[in-house]
Design an enzyme around this catalytic site. Structure first.
Site, mmCIF file in Angstrom:
data_model
loop_
_atom_site.group_PDB
_atom_site.id
_atom_site.type_symbol
_atom_site.label_atom_id
_atom_site.label_comp_id
_atom_site.label_asym_id
_atom_site.label_seq_id
_atom_site.Cartn_x
_atom_site.Cartn_y
_atom_site.Cartn_z
ATOM 1 C CG ASP A 149 14.470 -4.668 -1.875
ATOM 2 O OD1 ASP A 149 13.561 -4.182 -2.571
ATOM 3 O OD2 ASP A 149 14.344 -5.748 -1.252
ATOM 4 C CD1 TRP A 183 9.821 -4.738 -5.389
ATOM 5 C CD2 TRP A 183 9.224 -2.894 -4.264
ATOM 6 N NE1 TRP A 183 10.465 -4.751 -4.174
ATOM 7 C CE2 TRP A 183 10.112 -3.633 -3.468
ATOM 8 C CE3 TRP A 183 8.700 -1.684 -3.776
ATOM 9 C CZ2 TRP A 183 10.518 -3.207 -2.195
ATOM 10 C CZ3 TRP A 183 9.094 -1.272 -2.504
ATOM 11 C CH2 TRP A 183 9.986 -2.026 -1.735
ATOM 12 C CG ASP A 204 8.639 -9.444 -3.152
ATOM 13 O OD1 ASP A 204 9.126 -8.561 -3.891
ATOM 14 O OD2 ASP A 204 9.024 -9.650 -1.993
HETATM 15 C C1 GLA Z 1 11.776 -7.264 -1.142
HETATM 16 C C2 GLA Z 1 12.241 -7.781 -2.493
HETATM 17 C C3 GLA Z 1 12.412 -9.297 -2.421
HETATM 18 C C4 GLA Z 1 13.413 -9.639 -1.330
HETATM 19 C C5 GLA Z 1 12.983 -9.058 0.000
HETATM 20 C C6 GLA Z 1 14.069 -9.203 1.059
HETATM 21 O O1 GLA Z 1 10.503 -7.724 -0.834
HETATM 22 O O2 GLA Z 1 11.333 -7.438 -3.497
HETATM 23 O O3 GLA Z 1 12.799 -9.809 -3.658
HETATM 24 O O4 GLA Z 1 14.679 -9.144 -1.706
HETATM 25 O O5 GLA Z 1 12.685 -7.675 -0.123
HETATM 26 O O6 GLA Z 1 13.702 -8.647 2.281
#
Ligand code: GLA
Length: 405
Positions: A149, A183, A204
């Site tokens: 991440d 992202w 997300d």
């Molecule tokens: C980010 C990621 C999610 C998830 C969360 C966990 O938002 O994009 O997919 O892994 O972190 O904290």
């Protein structure tokens, strides 16, 4: 003589040391599995992961192709005095190695989560500065998949940070699918194909078909918002065996209607997206299971050519998506983006398919294709006559076309 040999050998050995690269031969079709985040958030422990693995086998999901059981954020405990990370001893009392052994004994694979920054998104220890040590630890545990991440990375360069972890994983020696999760902030589709096996293209997902969820300083996105957020024509240039665009893990079974779940799943199949279920597969409905295990939809997703679909046309609330498949076949997905049912007539002869990226084309004036309906076993037909259908709101009609012999 000995001395000379020794001197000669040093540069040769240095040259044959670990030549950093990404693991090849992995994710040759979009990875399929499950991840804890969308349904369970931080509420993960070894019991849940084992029960999910059991359900993966018992439900038939494993037979349908789902392989990876992935723990997302919040499995972490502390680093020890040498810097090695350990799982939360309350949540994972048996340790990660024992969990991986259990998962492997079922013919499944185990995934884990970390972050390129100092802390994960949920504030657990990140891998910044510990990349090689974490990679060693994961290899020792038997981890097969790493989602990495991008929270708390102020001042870091994404390509560089992901390259460091790629090299660390490779040096640790255990093949790992490397899932990049920044992202889409720095256009990973332009640089990530040699670094990871998949890369997130957006923020997300949210379990809603057509909404934006405002969390204050960030948003999460519905299925249509994710579909529209990037230029699919640009993204699809970078997709293929071993390197995929990732529009995020699925929300099938997490509260949308059956139509919406079906449309969401169909679109992810058309996009050659990773199929990572995000629901509680221990207690899912028959409808959810039927969607997640539809073998025709999965075959579209897992087609060996690995071509990401494209939007062929869009009229009012109707999108027509096309995905070239092996053996000269095509998948076609008519998507009703609106809430109301829509009647459509699709005149094949007026709609030749022509994918400029891959050169794959279908001229329905010259050739008739027969089709099967992905979601309705009994619906078959051919392109000799216009297709008339009513598509419910937020639903799809999805076909697989093959040349008439
Ligand atoms: C980010 C990621 C999610 C998830 C969360 C966990 O938002 O994009 O997919 O892994 O972190 O904290």
């Amino acid at each position: 003589m000995k001395k000379i040999l020794l001197l000669l050998m040093i540069p040769v050995l240095a040259g044959t040391g670990v030549h950093a690269q990404k693991f090849g031969g992995l994710a040759m079709t979009p990875p399929m599995g499950w991840n804890s985040w969308n349904h369970f958030g931080c509420n993960v422990d070894e019991r849940l992961i084992m029960e999910v693995a059991d359900a993966m086998v018992e439900s038939g999901m494993k037979d349908a192709g789902y392989l990876y059981v992935n723990i997302d954020d919040c499995w972490h405990g502390e680093r020890d005095s040498l810097g090695f990370i350990h799982p939360d001893p309350q949540r994972f009392p048996s340790g990660m190695k024992a969990l991986a052994d259990y998962i492997h004994s079922m013919g499944l694979k185990l995934g884990i989560y970390s972050d390129a920054g100092w802390k994960t998104c949920a504030g657990r220890p990140g891998s910044r500065g510990y990349e090689y040590q974490d990679a060693m630890q994961y290899a020792g545990w038997g981890i097969d998949y790493l989602k990495y991440d991008w929270c708390n990375t102020e001042g870091l360069n994404a390509e560089g940070a992901y390259l460091t972890m790629r090299d660390a994983l490779y040096a640790a020696g255990r093949p790992v699918v490397f899932s990049i999760c920044e992202w889409g902030n720095s256009d990973p589709w332009e640089w990530a194909a040699d670094i990871g096996h998949l890369w997130r293209t957006t923020g997300d997902i949210y379990n809603c078909f057509d909404c934006v969820k405002d969390h204050g300083d960030w948003n999460s996105w519905g299925v249509l918002q994710i579909l529209d957020m990037r230029d699919n024509g640009v993204l699809r240039r970078s997709a293929g065996p071993g390197h995929w665009n990732d529009p995020d893990m699925m929300e099938v079974g997490n509260g949308m209607s059956v139509s919406e779940d079906r449309a969401h799943f169909s679109l992810w199949c058309m996009l050659a997206a990773p199929l990572i279920a995000g629901n509680d597969i221990r207690s899912m409905s028959k409808e959810t299971l039927a969607i997640l295990t539809n073998r025709r939809a999965i075959a579209v997703n897992q087609d060996p050519l690995g071509i990401q679909g494209y939007k062929h046309a869009s009229v009012d609330s109707l999108d027509v998506w096309v995905k070239p498949l092996s053996d000269g076949r095509f998948a076609v997905c008519f998507l009703n983006r609106g809430l109301n049912a829509t009647e459509m007539e699709f005149v094949w002869k007026d709609n030749p398919f022509n994918d400029r990226l891959t050169g794959r084309a279908a001229d329905f004036e010259k050739k008739i294709y027969r089709f099967e309906n992905v979601w309705e076993d009994t619906h078959r037909g051919d392109t000799g006559a216009p297709l008339r259908a009513t598509i419910p709101g937020h639903d799809v009609l999805m076909l697989i076309l093959a040349e008439q012999r």
